[in-house]
Design an enzyme around this catalytic site. Structure first.
Site, PDB file in Angstrom:
ATOM      1  N   ASP A  91      69.430  75.347  41.349  1.00 33.11           N
ATOM      2  CA  ASP A  91      69.197  75.203  40.180  1.00 33.11           C
ATOM      3  C   ASP A  91      67.843  74.707  39.451  1.00 33.11           C
ATOM      4  OD1 ASP A  91      71.818  75.254  39.909  1.00 33.11           O
ATOM      5  OD2 ASP A  91      71.470  72.964  40.640  1.00 33.11           O
ATOM      6  N   HIS A 123      72.782  82.647  39.915  1.00 36.08           N
ATOM      7  CA  HIS A 123      71.448  82.893  39.448  1.00 36.08           C
ATOM      8  C   HIS A 123      72.113  83.831  37.890  1.00 36.08           C
ATOM      9  CE1 HIS A 123      69.263  83.913  43.227  1.00 36.08           C
ATOM     10  NE2 HIS A 123      69.647  82.279  43.473  1.00 36.08           N
TER      11      HIS A 123
END
Length: 432
Positions: free
Chosen positions: A13, A41
């Site tokens: 992340d 994403h």
């Protein structure tokens, strides 16, 4: 021409999608090489927010070939949903620009059911799996029981191989996990429909990428998750099931290590982690919640709130070492705006002993407390900064300190979610 690997330098992340999106402009091919749809994403293009779980971020750029390599485990249903949505939004106009390795492994319905049932049964010892069947699919790959894309496209091979493993899977589901079994017929009917769509994307991608490099074309490898989630080098067992480090780019794509020129590690200006496992700099106070809200730290795949903490220089140095990082990209520097002071962890305290490197032992890491260096913060809104000179002095000093402590040069600084809210200090595709 340069071939560049982009990896996460923390626990995932980190903002890899945005950096890959920026670097794609300079690449001819974008390659996904590990993981599955447990990765998410998030990209912001103009005012449009796009979330991809399987297909490389490069798909948003016309004329770029996107490859999903042999190291990925693919859920056909999710893949088909993604391409359908992309096409509906005007992307993927040419199917030839998206390729699937014939050798990648397929996530089967029993993988997902086993994944969820195991996690429920784990109680307080949960790993924090997304329940998408990623781990069980990799287990079958290593156990030589996996179903590859080439098997799915061969009806006889698919029938034989699924029948060989289904009895065992049903025993696990019913006898060990107390769940429902599958029939061969329901799996066959569902997956033969998937095969019709997947067939046109299947290719010997290792060969194609080799041919591309010989023709002087550039490759951008898009990693998922992060270094500390690597199955070998992460905080085992609180890890993912694949090789998230730079070495995985070669094994997961069939491209030689000699073809890799740069490895860029993506790191937030602070730290986050999803799920269980040690996190020495975790903030469980008001500051941690401020970072979570300001950084919108909720999983793009699961929606789960992320754990937040200060930047950990030991983790950064570890990522530099095991990945051979030639540069670091710092993301979400803007999230720290408004903090009176910012902290960087420079060492761990373990029962009175000062540790300056990440310990290999999970048990030791779980008992470590951070030793911080405190730096002055800044209040300015930095999202409009186009160069380091336009950043407040304290923000520049913070980036410089991260660079010195990590041992790798900072090559990019992200000051906002948009593509144009980025300061590029060095382009890894421009070989010296």
């Amino acid at each position: 021409m340069a071939n560049v690997v982009v990896i996460g330098a923390q626990w995932g992340d980190e903002g890899k999608g945005k950096v890959v999106d920026i670097y794609t402009e300079f690449a001819d091919n974008v390659v996904r090489y590990q993981g599955g749809n447990n990765a998410g994403h998030t990209l912001v293009v103009g005012d449009e927010k796009v979330i991809l779980h399987l297909i490389p971020s490069g798909i948003l750029h016309e004329g770029k070939r996107c490859v999903i390599g042999n190291g990925v485990v693919l859920d056909p249903e999710v893949f088909i949903m993604e391409i359908t949505k992309l096409k509906a939004n005007g992307y993927l106009k040419d199917d030839k620009m998206l390729l699937l390795s014939e050798a990648l492994h397929i996530i089967m319905p029993y993988h997902k059911r086993i994944d969820i049932a195991r996690e429920k049964k784990s109680g307080s010892k949960k790993i924090g799996t997304t329940g998408r069947g990623i781990g069980p699919a990799y287990e079958d790959k290593i156990g030589r029981r996996g179903i590859r894309l080439m098997d799915l496209l061969d009806e006889k091979a698919f029938t034989r191989k699924v029948k060989e493993v289904l009895e065992e899977k049903n025993l696990i589901l019913t006898q060990l996990l107390g769940d429902q079994p599958f029939t061969f017929e329901e799996i066959y009917e569902e997956y033969m429909k998937y095969a019709e769509t997947l067939r046109k994307y299947a290719a010997d991608t290792s060969l194609i990428l080799h041919q591309e490099t010989k023709a002087g074309k550039s490759l951008l490898f898009e990693g998922a998750q992060g270094t500390l989630l690597d199955v070998d080098h992460g905080t085992y067992p609180y890890v993912t099931s694949s090789s998230t480090c730079s070495g995985g780019a070669c094994t997961g794509s069939g491209v030689s290590p000699r073809e890799i020129h740069e490895v860029i590690g993506i790191s937030k200006a602070y730290a986050t982690r999803v799920g269980s496992g040690p996190f020495p700099t975790e903030l469980e106070d008001e500051t941690g919640e401020q970072l979570r809200q300001a950084g919108r730290e909720f999983g793009s795949t699961t929606g789960r709130p992320r754990r937040t903490g200060w930047y950990d220089a030991l983790v950064a140095r570890y990522a530099v070492r095991v990945n051979g990082l030639s540069g670091i990209a710092i993301t979400k520097l803007d999230v720290l705006s408004g903090q009176e002071t910012v902290k960087v962890c420079t060492a761990y305290n373990y029962k009175g002993q000062v540790l300056t490197e990440v310990p290999a032992s999970l048990e030791i890491m779980e008992q470590c407390t951070p030793i911080y260096e405190e730096l002055p913060g800044w209040n300015d809104d930095i999202t409009g900064a186009k160069s380091m000179a336009e950043l407040p002095k304290n923000a520049r000093d913070y980036v410089a300190r991260i660079e010195k402590l990590s041992g790798a040069p900072v090559v990019l600084v992200s000051v906002g979610p948009r593509r144009d809210e980025t300061i590029v200090l060095r382009n890894p595709f421009e070989l010296n």
